[in-house]
Scaffold this motif. Sequence first.
Motif, mmCIF file in Angstrom:
data_model
loop_
_atom_site.group_PDB
_atom_site.id
_atom_site.type_symbol
_atom_site.label_atom_id
_atom_site.label_comp_id
_atom_site.label_asym_id
_atom_site.label_seq_id
_atom_site.Cartn_x
_atom_site.Cartn_y
_atom_site.Cartn_z
ATOM 1 N N TYR A 107 -5.531 -33.973 27.439
ATOM 2 C CA TYR A 107 -4.161 -33.452 27.386
ATOM 3 C C TYR A 107 -3.809 -32.739 28.692
ATOM 4 O O TYR A 107 -2.710 -32.849 29.224
ATOM 5 N N SER A 223 0.860 -34.643 16.464
ATOM 6 C CA SER A 223 2.117 -33.996 16.801
ATOM 7 C C SER A 223 2.274 -32.653 16.093
ATOM 8 O O SER A 223 2.857 -31.720 16.638
ATOM 9 N N LEU A 224 1.744 -32.546 14.884
ATOM 10 C CA LEU A 224 1.889 -31.296 14.139
ATOM 11 C C LEU A 224 0.737 -30.316 14.403
ATOM 12 O O LEU A 224 0.636 -29.290 13.743
ATOM 13 N N SER A 225 -0.142 -30.652 15.343
ATOM 14 C CA SER A 225 -1.309 -29.799 15.651
ATOM 15 C C SER A 225 -2.171 -29.567 14.412
ATOM 16 O O SER A 225 -2.639 -28.460 14.162
ATOM 17 N N ALA A 230 -6.322 -25.575 14.127
ATOM 18 C CA ALA A 230 -5.434 -24.788 14.989
ATOM 19 C C ALA A 230 -4.544 -23.901 14.119
ATOM 20 O O ALA A 230 -4.290 -22.742 14.448
HETATM 21 N N1 TRP Z 1 0.838 -30.958 18.872
HETATM 22 C C1 TRP Z 1 0.700 -30.926 20.283
HETATM 23 C C2 TRP Z 1 1.631 -31.979 20.856
HETATM 24 O O1 TRP Z 1 2.288 -32.647 20.126
HETATM 25 C C3 TRP Z 1 -0.719 -31.101 20.738
HETATM 26 C C4 TRP Z 1 -1.613 -30.123 20.105
HETATM 27 C C5 TRP Z 1 -1.626 -28.777 20.295
HETATM 28 C C6 TRP Z 1 -2.545 -30.368 19.106
HETATM 29 N N2 TRP Z 1 -2.537 -28.199 19.472
HETATM 30 C C7 TRP Z 1 -3.122 -29.141 18.738
HETATM 31 C C8 TRP Z 1 -2.942 -31.510 18.479
HETATM 32 C C9 TRP Z 1 -4.061 -29.084 17.754
HETATM 33 C C10 TRP Z 1 -3.906 -31.440 17.506
HETATM 34 C C11 TRP Z 1 -4.434 -30.247 17.130
HETATM 35 O O2 TRP Z 1 1.712 -32.163 22.022
#
Ligand code: TRP
Length: 467
Positions: A107, A223-225, A230
């Motif tokens: 990322y 997308s929803l982390s 997290a």
């Molecule tokens: N959700 C973030 C994005 O859409 C990426 C991300 C941040 C993420 N924290 C995360 C993905 C935890 C998975 C788990 O860009």
Amino acid sequence: MAGIKDSSRGGFSNKIGFVLAAAGSAVGLGNIWKFPFEVSDGGGGAFVVMYLAFCFMLCFPVMMAEVAIGRKTNKNAVGAFTENGHKAWSALGKLGVLTGILILSFYNVVAGWALGFAIEMFAGNFELGQNFGAFIGNWQLNLVFSSIFMVVTIYIVAKGVSGGIEKASKILMPSLLILILSLMAYSLTQEGAIDGVIYYLVPDFNAITFETAYGAMGQAFFSLSLGMGALITYGSYVGKKDNIVTSTTMILLTDVGIAFIAGLMMFAFVFSQGLQGQGGGAGLIFTVLPGAFESIGPVLGRVIGGFFFVLLSFAALTSTVSLLEVPVAYVVDEYEVRRERTVWIVGLGIFLLGIPSMLGNGTVPFFTEFVQYSSSENPVSFMDFIEDMASDTFLPLGGFLISVYTAWVWRGDNFKKEVEIGNPGFGDSLIGKYTIFALKYLAPFILGSITVITILSKFFGIHILGA
Ligand code: TRP
């Protein structure tokens, strides 16, 4: 100060602080960079429909479960399970920590591209779209951009949760939304845009296969982390008075809304520029948008293009912060070491892990053609491999295990009780009943079966159910 529970761990100053920070984590490259190219790889509208179904029907319950586990235990993704009396399940937290590390490693490289594009757009280098391959192949330059990105991430995480994350989210997220909305409106005025809208919105159900469902599922979690703790970690900073249902609803709607608008804008531009069907892959937004900015005009295009990538970089930053926070909170809580030093060590370690992803864009053949799946013709790069593993496989696997854990081990009743603090009546409401049902049966069954079927066919060439 409802949100602060333990001043040594930090906490969000109030409910809106948590929602903004969690939405900041959710909204990032996943919405604007990853979602459009996944839609394109997945055949358009059918992918969009599956993605939306996964978000609302399965991810929403899993999201509530994560936040509830975090708030109940007031612990990091690993310690939460031990605190709750199920030490064996802390292995699930460890899988989450590993997944977060893997995701952040690539990322951060893509975030570096966004930063580089911001500078190039301000400079008026609109040809960069056609030269994207050369841009990502220039590893020295990428090393500079991604180290800047990691250092800023480390700096923010080192300052603790409420100081850095909250403040940045409050101004920048709304700005990003306004800019994307304006660009969407502009994109729709372009000639040929309507074909893009049709491609995006009208599903061709023949395009649905297990592999696209698997991609849509991974994308929804990414997308929803979700699926790696997290939100357990962020949930641990949430106060008891907060309403988990309304908070998670706001996060979900913000994230899905931004992805949806970004997708609409992208496909209007793709079709109006005649770039459809070129399989842009991970380069899609980077090849298409410079031309779109150029069409706005020589000066205005530079300014808007530059700001777009600046805001995208900030959106990525609130996400990298949440990704780094997971392993850091784990190490700091469990091993009682100093936060500041831990952040630097973990962050730099993840940066090093990202270097093969950087070198796998043409620089080093070994990383560029890293593995060959049974389901595809061409070998994929190191970065694509890590992405497939971490976001498409480990996140839904984590979601599957979190559902099973919440519904069957921690037990639905205890989960319900936790949510009812701050939302009395949850258990008797339709949402409450659906959530428990989804965690008990629907999520384990659907996430489990799609994951198993696809792993068998994609990686091992074993096809059951014609997948
Ligand atoms: N959700 C973030 C994005 O859409 C990426 C991300 C941040 C993420 N924290 C995360 C993905 C935890 C998975 C788990 O860009």
